[in-house]
Write an enzyme that holds these catalytic residues in place. Structure first.
Site, PDB file in Angstrom:
ATOM      1  N   TYR A   1      -7.015  -3.271  12.365  1.00 28.51           N
ATOM      2  CA  TYR A   1      -7.776  -2.075  11.987  1.00 28.51           C
ATOM      3  C   TYR A   1      -9.242  -2.233  12.362  1.00 28.51           C
ATOM      4  CZ  TYR A   1      -3.644  -0.285   9.754  1.00 28.51           C
ATOM      5  OH  TYR A   1      -2.385   0.222   9.542  1.00 28.51           O
TER       6      TYR A   1
ATOM      7  N   GLU B   1       0.560  -1.676  14.242  1.00 28.84           N
ATOM      8  CA  GLU B   1      -0.200  -0.739  13.401  1.00 28.84           C
ATOM      9  C   GLU B   1      -1.616  -0.643  13.936  1.00 28.84           C
ATOM     10  OE1 GLU B   1      -0.380  -1.403   9.136  1.00 28.84           O
ATOM     11  OE2 GLU B   1       1.759  -1.876   9.050  1.00 28.84           O
TER      12      GLU B   1
ATOM     13  N   GLU C   1       3.190  -8.359   7.167  1.00 31.23           N
ATOM     14  CA  GLU C   1       1.933  -8.972   6.735  1.00 31.23           C
ATOM     15  C   GLU C   1       2.083  -9.941   5.570  1.00 31.23           C
ATOM     16  OE1 GLU C   1      -1.143  -6.074   6.148  1.00 31.23           O
ATOM     17  OE2 GLU C   1      -1.125  -5.458   8.236  1.00 31.23           O
TER      18      GLU C   1
ATOM     19  N   ASP D   1       0.810  -1.207   0.000  1.00 31.55           N
ATOM     20  CA  ASP D   1       0.000   0.000   0.000  1.00 31.55           C
ATOM     21  C   ASP D   1       0.854   1.272   0.000  1.00 31.55           C
ATOM     22  OD1 ASP D   1      -2.339   1.560   0.277  1.00 31.55           O
ATOM     23  OD2 ASP D   1      -2.169   1.548   2.465  1.00 31.55           O
TER      24      ASP D   1
HETATM   25  C1  GCB Z   1      -1.526  -2.413   6.711  1.00 28.75           C
HETATM   26  C2  GCB Z   1      -0.239  -2.332   6.014  1.00 28.75           C
HETATM   27  C3  GCB Z   1       0.120  -0.915   5.582  1.00 28.75           C
HETATM   28  C4  GCB Z   1      -1.122  -0.212   5.041  1.00 28.75           C
HETATM   29  C5  GCB Z   1      -2.153  -0.164   6.140  1.00 28.75           C
HETATM   30  C6  GCB Z   1      -3.463   0.495   5.669  1.00 28.75           C
HETATM   31  O1  GCB Z   1      -1.829  -3.349   7.390  1.00 28.75           O
HETATM   32  O2  GCB Z   1       0.816  -2.902   6.730  1.00 28.75           O
HETATM   33  O3  GCB Z   1       1.132  -0.969   4.621  1.00 28.75           O
HETATM   34  O4  GCB Z   1      -0.841   1.046   4.537  1.00 28.75           O
HETATM   35  O5  GCB Z   1      -2.456  -1.448   6.565  1.00 28.75           O
HETATM   36  O6  GCB Z   1      -3.617   1.694   5.839  1.00 28.75           O
HETATM   37  O7  GCB Z   1      -4.284  -0.213   5.108  1.00 28.75           O
END
Ligand code: GCB
Length: 651
Positions: free
Chosen positions: A503, A539, A450, A206
């Site tokens: 997330y 994260e 990941e 990403d």
């Molecule tokens: C993740 C990734 C990261 C992305 C992020 C997102 O899990 O490790 O590279 O930018 O999520 O914002 O989706």
């Protein structure tokens, strides 16, 4: 109980190296010294992208043979910079294939005439595959866009009456299932929809695949018998700091080595002779992270002096390495620095900015470190690739702790677990450890982000990769960052610390912040029950468009980002008393990605905008980080000297 069967990994080391993986030569950062000069080649280079159908015209017509302007039109291209965003050409922005860079360098007369001088060309980073010629002669090739490589060009520049040399670098940004990061080229063959020969680069990560000469290019000199590499590792015995050193010399067999360790006042505190040994520093000042101690980031200087006997007489080489004395260890529920529990309160970053893309830029770098210190952050992860060496140097200097990550991001296809891929990943870890092993700020290696670590080949892949990394450097823990299910993760048994990304209430349960606490607590409990290893929330975050406001909060508003973080913090505050040893926000700043309906001109999960202006969440996090610093500092005496004016740091 301390974990880390260093002895087992150390025994594996020679075996793996015997398989032919060992790199040749050191990669010491080119510093000036009484015996070494350097000449930066940053500025404007000539540039051409090879738009021919097979992208191979440059090789067919041998563009490296004569000045680039003679084989066709050229553009001015700044170095360091990505080439993508400096122009107005849409096709160049998304170009996939070979691009050509060239510039002339004028050399000091002594460099071309003194045969006792070795002249080296160093390229900080060329993304992704690079071939280098000097005056039309092939001198180097390198795979991988995030680590430096060099060519000894002495013979070439000393072979005739030359005052200058022409450096040509061809760079290909194509990613395949075996590159790091991996990618695939998708050919669109339906001629009713796409023109003939149409293809696009697909990626599973990403961030935008910026390309070009991203970091400084320079020439430097050494004597022909020279200090090629230094490895330092440190430990502590009561009040005495122990500095084990090993020095590698190339270009001669008859030499003496002297080493001196100087403190910050320039006083010699220990000295030794020979290629390896241990220096003992009574009452050593330890290297402490930012905000953990009243004098963080204490650096000694290791001065190495080589005296060699050559046919031309006696020559000397000098190299000075900054050294921080500190220890790192991991228990079942703690991450220890100098024997004290360390809690990571920091960020994930990207090398990314307007116009320059991933190009190295001092003002940007200094701004970022000022923001980190303003925020009260004590750590970051080099998501998702190794950053410039200058970044690591500033981390040493300011006490910002680093989880140093390889470019192993987007490993999702089964082909990317093949032996070819594994072999390359092992080599990248060697290059990374070789470059960053002496930085006290680096406290852990991350081999990937990941990956599809639930796929069958992932078990063998990560077992081998992590074992190899530990063999290369038994002094640091190793991890990879996961987002897979705790039960299905085949790599987790081999890591020292569990790093997990999640997330909640963003990629699912949209808008339902009320589920975060339950889901996050369940996540931590599952991982800890299964592995009994410390955990870092590596994260978490929410996309936020700066200036969007909505109350009650809606997704993408500044209020939603703050509300979501607060829910995480409630759980983190419980679990950090048990086994959670860190929290790293995604992301420090907004950054560019590929275009898609999910991304509004890039990923907007920054707590700062891409131009480094704070969103509301930056203030929230600042208050939290200074509070955490207040609770976790050591010793419990004044740390006031570090406080920025008006900081929320209280004593
Ligand atoms: C993740 C990734 C990261 C992305 C992020 C997102 O899990 O490790 O590279 O930018 O999520 O914002 O989706």
């Amino acid at each position: 109980m301390l974990r880390g069967p260093a002895a087992v990994w150390a025994a594996l080391g020679p075996l793996l190296w015997a398989c032919g993986l060992a790199l040749r030569g050191g990669m010491l950062y080119p510093r000036e010294s009484p015996s070494r000069e350097r000449k930066e080649l940053n500025g404007l280079w000539s540039f051409r992208a090879d738009f021919s159908e097979n992208r191979r015209q440059g090789f067919e017509q041998q563009w490296y043979r004569t000045p680039l302007r003679e084989s066709g039109p050229t553009l001015d291209m700044p170095v360091p910079s990505s080439f993508n965003d400096v122009g107005q050409d849409r096709q160049l922005r998304s170009f996939v294939g070979w691009v050509w860079y060239e510039r002339e360098a004028t050399l000091p007369q002594r460099w071309t005439q003194d045969l006792g001088t070795r002249v080296v060309l160093r390229i900080g980073s060329a993304h992704y595959y690079a071939i280098v010629w000097v005056n039309g002669v092939h001198v180097a090739e390198h795979e991988g866009g995030h680590l430096p490589f060099e060519a000894d060009i002495s013979k070439l520049v000393q072979s005739g009456p030359l005052a200058s040399c022409r450096i040509t670098i061809a760079i290909n940004n194509t990613l395949t299932p075996h590159t790091l990061p991996p990618g695939t080229i998708l050919y669109q063959t339906d001629t009713s929809k796409y023109p003939k020969g149409y293809f696009v680069q697909n990626i599973n990560f990403d961030f935008f695949n910026y390309a070009g000469l991203h970091r400084p290019v320079l020439l430097y000199t050494t004597p022909t018998t020279y200090i090629d590499d230094i490895t330092v590792s440190t430990s502590v015995d009561q009040d005495t700091g122990l500095v084990d050193y090993q020095i590698f010399v190339e270009g001669g067999e008859h030499f003496q080595l002297e080493v001196r360790l100087l403190d910050e006042e320039g006083k010699v505190v220990a000295q030794g002779t020979g290629g390896r040994g241990q220096l003992q520093v009574p009452n050593a000042h330890l290297w402490w992270p930012y905000l953990m101690h009243e004098h963080p980031a204490y650096l000694y200087s290791l001065e190495v002096r080589l005296t060699a006997q050559t046919a031309a007489g006696s020559v000397s080489d000098f190299y000075t390495l900054p050294v921080g004395i500190r220890t790192v260890a991991v228990t079942e529920h703690q991450f220890l620095i100098n024997g004290k529990p360390f809690y990571f309160h920091g960020v994930n970053k990207h090398e990314d900015a307007d116009i320059r893309g991933k190009g190295f830029d001092w003002p940007l770098l200094v701004k970022d470190f000022n923001l980190l210190r303003w925020l009260g952050a004590n750590a970051f992860r080099t998501s998702h690739y190794p950053y410039a060496e200058e970044v690591m140097q500033l981390c040493d200097r300011y006490g910002i702790v680093v989880i140093d990550e390889s470019p192993g991001v987007g490993i999702v296809l089964v082909e990317s677990y093949s032996n070819v891929s594994l072999q390359h990943h092992l080599e990248v870890m060697e290059e990374l450890v070789r470059r960053d092993k002496n930085h006290p700020a680096v406290v852990m290696w991350s081999v990937a982000n990941e990956p599809t670590s639930f796929l069958k080949p992932a078990g063998y892949y990560f077992k081998t990769l992590i074992a190899h990394t530990k063999a290369l450097d038994p002094s640091r823990p190793v991890t990879f960052v996961t987002n897979s299910n705790y039960e299905a993760d085949l790599g987790a048994p081999y890591v020292d610390v569990i790093c997990v990304n999640s997330y909640y209430s963003w990629y699912h349960d949209y808008g339902h912040m009320e589920v975060i606490q339950l889901q996050l607590a369940t996540q931590f409990e599952n991982w800890y029950r299964t592995y009994q290893k410390p955990i870092i929330q590596s994260e978490y975050g929410a996309d936020t468009i700066a200036g969007f406001h909505q109350d009650p909060p809606l997704m993408f508003s500044e209020e939603y980002q703050k509300g979501l973080l607060e829910q995480y913090h409630l759980v983190l505050d419980q679990k950090r008393k048990e086994y959670v040893v860190g929290e790293l926000i995604w992301n420090f700043a907004d950054f560019m990605t590929n275009q898609s309906p999910q991304r509004v001109m890039g990923n907007k999960k920054g707590i700062f905008t891409r131009q480094r202006q704070p969103k509301g969440a930056a203030f929230l996090l600042r208050e939290r980080y200074w509070k955490l610093a207040n609770e976790t500092r050591y010793p419990w005496s004044a740390v006031k000297s570090q406080c920025l004016e008006n900081s929320p740091f209280t004593l």
